[in-house]
Design a protein around this motif. Structure first.
Motif, short mmCIF file in Angstrom:
data_model
loop_
_atom_site.label_atom_id
_atom_site.label_comp_id
_atom_site.label_asym_id
_atom_site.label_seq_id
_atom_site.Cartn_x
_atom_site.Cartn_y
_atom_site.Cartn_z
N ASN A 1 0.55 -1.70 0.56
CA ASN A 1 -0.35 0.05 -0.36
C ASN A 1 1.32 1.13 0.12
N TYR A 2 2.62 1.06 0.37
CA TYR A 2 2.72 2.32 0.54
C TYR A 2 3.44 2.26 -0.66
N LEU A 3 3.19 1.92 -1.85
CA LEU A 3 3.43 2.24 -3.07
C LEU A 3 2.31 3.38 -3.82
N LYS A 4 0.82 2.78 -2.76
CA LYS A 4 0.05 4.28 -3.70
C LYS A 4 -0.01 5.59 -2.39
N ASN A 5 1.44 5.98 -1.65
CA ASN A 5 1.10 6.52 -1.05
C ASN A 5 1.39 7.95 -1.60
N SER A 6 0.70 9.38 -1.03
CA SER A 6 1.08 10.30 -1.72
C SER A 6 2.43 10.81 -2.13
N HIS A 7 3.34 10.44 -0.87
CA HIS A 7 5.13 10.97 -1.00
C HIS A 7 5.39 10.07 -1.64
N ALA A 8 6.66 10.94 -2.78
CA ALA A 8 7.08 10.03 -4.09
C ALA A 8 8.36 9.46 -3.49
N ASN A 9 9.28 9.67 -2.20
CA ASN A 9 10.35 9.24 -1.84
C ASN A 9 9.33 7.92 -1.25
N ILE A 10 7.82 8.40 -0.16
CA ILE A 10 8.74 7.19 0.27
C ILE A 10 7.65 5.65 -0.42
N PRO B 1 3.62 10.16 -12.09
CA PRO B 1 5.14 11.43 -12.39
C PRO B 1 5.91 12.26 -11.92
N ASP B 2 6.91 10.82 -11.26
CA ASP B 2 8.19 10.81 -10.98
C ASP B 2 8.94 9.58 -11.54
N VAL B 3 10.22 10.37 -11.84
CA VAL B 3 11.02 9.10 -12.80
C VAL B 3 11.62 8.25 -11.95
N THR B 4 11.80 9.44 -10.54
CA THR B 4 12.46 7.88 -9.89
C THR B 4 11.37 6.49 -9.51
N LYS C 1 12.63 2.74 -9.83
CA LYS C 1 12.36 2.10 -8.62
C LYS C 1 11.62 0.95 -9.18
N ALA C 2 10.25 1.40 -9.37
CA ALA C 2 9.35 0.17 -9.87
C ALA C 2 9.77 -0.80 -10.75
N LEU C 3 10.50 0.21 -11.78
CA LEU C 3 10.83 -1.08 -12.60
C LEU C 3 11.96 -2.17 -12.00
N GLY C 4 12.72 -1.62 -10.99
CA GLY C 4 13.25 -2.30 -10.88
C GLY C 4 12.49 -3.42 -9.91
N ALA C 5 11.38 -3.14 -9.05
CA ALA C 5 11.19 -4.16 -8.79
C ALA C 5 10.55 -5.00 -9.40
N ILE C 6 9.43 -4.78 -10.33
CA ILE C 6 8.73 -5.45 -11.84
C ILE C 6 9.74 -6.81 -12.28
N PHE D 1 16.93 5.15 -15.75
CA PHE D 1 15.76 4.18 -16.26
C PHE D 1 15.82 3.51 -17.73
N GLN D 2 17.07 3.83 -18.69
CA GLN D 2 16.98 4.03 -19.94
C GLN D 2 17.69 2.23 -19.34
N ARG D 3 18.81 2.43 -18.44
CA ARG D 3 19.36 0.83 -18.26
C ARG D 3 18.36 0.33 -17.90
N LYS D 4 17.33 -0.20 -16.00
CA LYS D 4 17.21 -0.42 -15.86
C LYS D 4 15.90 -1.33 -16.87
N ALA D 5 15.42 -0.78 -17.81
CA ALA D 5 14.73 -1.01 -19.26
C ALA D 5 15.34 -2.07 -19.95
#
Length: 394
Positions: A112-121, A160-163, A167-172, A206-210
């Motif tokens: 659920n923290y993946l949907k938190n309002s703070h991008a860093n979280i 909207p935040d590229v970081t 990070k989501a792509l790394g987890a995937i 982002f490009q590298r991880k993709a």
């Protein structure tokens, strides 16, 4: 023995503990039973330096279950939550602890923290998920069953935040690696189209991880070469071969090599015959490599080999790098150094160790844990818990 020297300020009595240990294990005296006083002192000294990891994870879980507005009303900041997730990530380096997080009810609040309002979280939560699922089929299954892939795909494709997207792509990548149901779900969710969009980003991480994930998927599933070709990946990869970032260039070359070596649907032959731009691009890379300094040439070893391999696969002849003596430099035919245990793309050190024996628990524990998050809600006194069964670029 309770007041030995060393380390004032109420800290651990390391000097006393050391002397006690030497006196009882140096072989200079016959073995004897410990007195009750010695036994009690030793146990207290050791317990003072250990953390009940399950207890800490349960406390963190309680915080994660607390509504954001309640935490804010108690003075808990986004930075506090990030620090808490840092601690959790250290605990779940152990495969056993990673699997236990679900048993104690912590996995769903983390997702659920993946949907938190703070991008860093959101980004940090994805980091923790990455650690949990690496080389851990059980946790991969649990995250899939909890719709974790859906949450991660949402962040990967639309945050909207590229970081956060990175990070989501790394987890995937870690979630679907060696996970056939995960790969299938990724395909069905139009994952390749999302990867194509990531390659068009200006963010090199982002490009590298993709590119790394694309290479893995193509290597594991040769039939995907046709999908990638139809979506127009080759031209994007060729564009990235000219990147100023050496890791992006190498990753793009690895993907192109998988495509040109594809024999099932003729993707490789079409690349060689129908796209003169590929030959021009490879020649430009050869020219660039030829102008490199000796130090840069050494660092570009993989790039040199990839360029030559692609040229050979497309045109059935070695590249001019061989004729110029730039493919294998003096000394490069020596035995390679020992492999790095910690894979730079997918495995943190402890997880790499733990994967060798998924049934062996980790006894690595932290000394003097940081305070949790201040005045969070106080649960009823919880019974002592025993450990339940069960398991980064730059």
């Amino acid at each position: 023995m309770s007041d030995g020297g060393g380390g004032g300020g109420g800290g651990p009595n390391w000097q006393g503990l050391f002397k006690w240990s030497v006196a009882h294990s140096d072989g200079t005296r016959p073995a004897r039973d410990l007195s009750e006083e010695d036994r009690r002192w030793f146990v207290e000294a050791m317990q003072a330096q250990t953390v009940d990891v399950i207890k800490r994870m349960k406390e963190i879980t309680l915080v994660m279950q607390t509504p954001e507005q309640v935490l804010e009303s108690r003075g808990v900041t986004a930075g506090d939550i990030e620090d808490m997730l840092d601690e959790l990530q250290e605990h779940v380096e152990s495969i056993d602890m990673a699997n236990d997080l679900h048993s104690i009810g912590g996995l769903l609040p983390l997702l659920n923290y993946l949907k938190n309002s703070h991008a860093n979280i959101r980004a940090k939560a994805a980091d923790v998920v990455t650690t949990i699922v690496q080389n851990n089929p059980r946790s991969q299954q649990l995250v899939m069953e909890a719709n974790g892939l859906e949450y991660l795909l949402s962040n990967f494709t639309s945050d909207p935040d590229v970081t956060v997207r990175t990070k989501a792509l790394g987890a995937i990548s870690s979630l679907i690696r060696h996970n056939k149901p995960g790969i299938t779900a990724f395909r069905l969710a139009n994952g390749y189209a999302a990867l194509k969009d990531a390659l068009s980003s200006d963010n090199v991480r982002f490009q590298r991880k993709a590119l790394n994930l694309i290479h893995y998927l193509l290597h594991e599933n040769g039939s995907d070469c046709k999908v990638v070709n139809e979506l127009g990946f080759p031209r994007i990869m060729m564009h990235l071969v000219a990147s100023d970032d050496s890791e992006v260039r190498e990753a793009a070359l690895r993907g192109l090599l998988e495509l040109v070596q594809d024999k099932e649907d003729g993707t490789g032959s079409r690349l060689a015959e129908d796209d003169e731009k590929l030959k021009q691009l490879l020649q430009e890379r050869i020219n660039g490599i030829s102008l490199m300094s000796p130090d840069d040439l050494g660092a570009a070893r993989e790039e040199r080999q990839l360029v030559d391999s692609i040229w050979n696969a497309c045109y059935n002849e070695p590249s001019s790098l061989r004729k110029k003596g730039l493919l294998v430099l003096p000394g490069e035919d020596a035995p390679p150094p020992p492999p790095d245990v910690a894979s730079r793309h997918f495995e943190p050190p402890l997880r790499a160790w733990a994967a060798a024996d998924a049934n062996k628990g980790s006894d690595a524990q932290k000394s003097k844990p940081p305070l949790l998050l201040g005045p969070g809600p106080t649960p009823d006194a919880a019974p002592r818990e025993e450990n339940a069964d069960a398991q980064r670029n730059p």
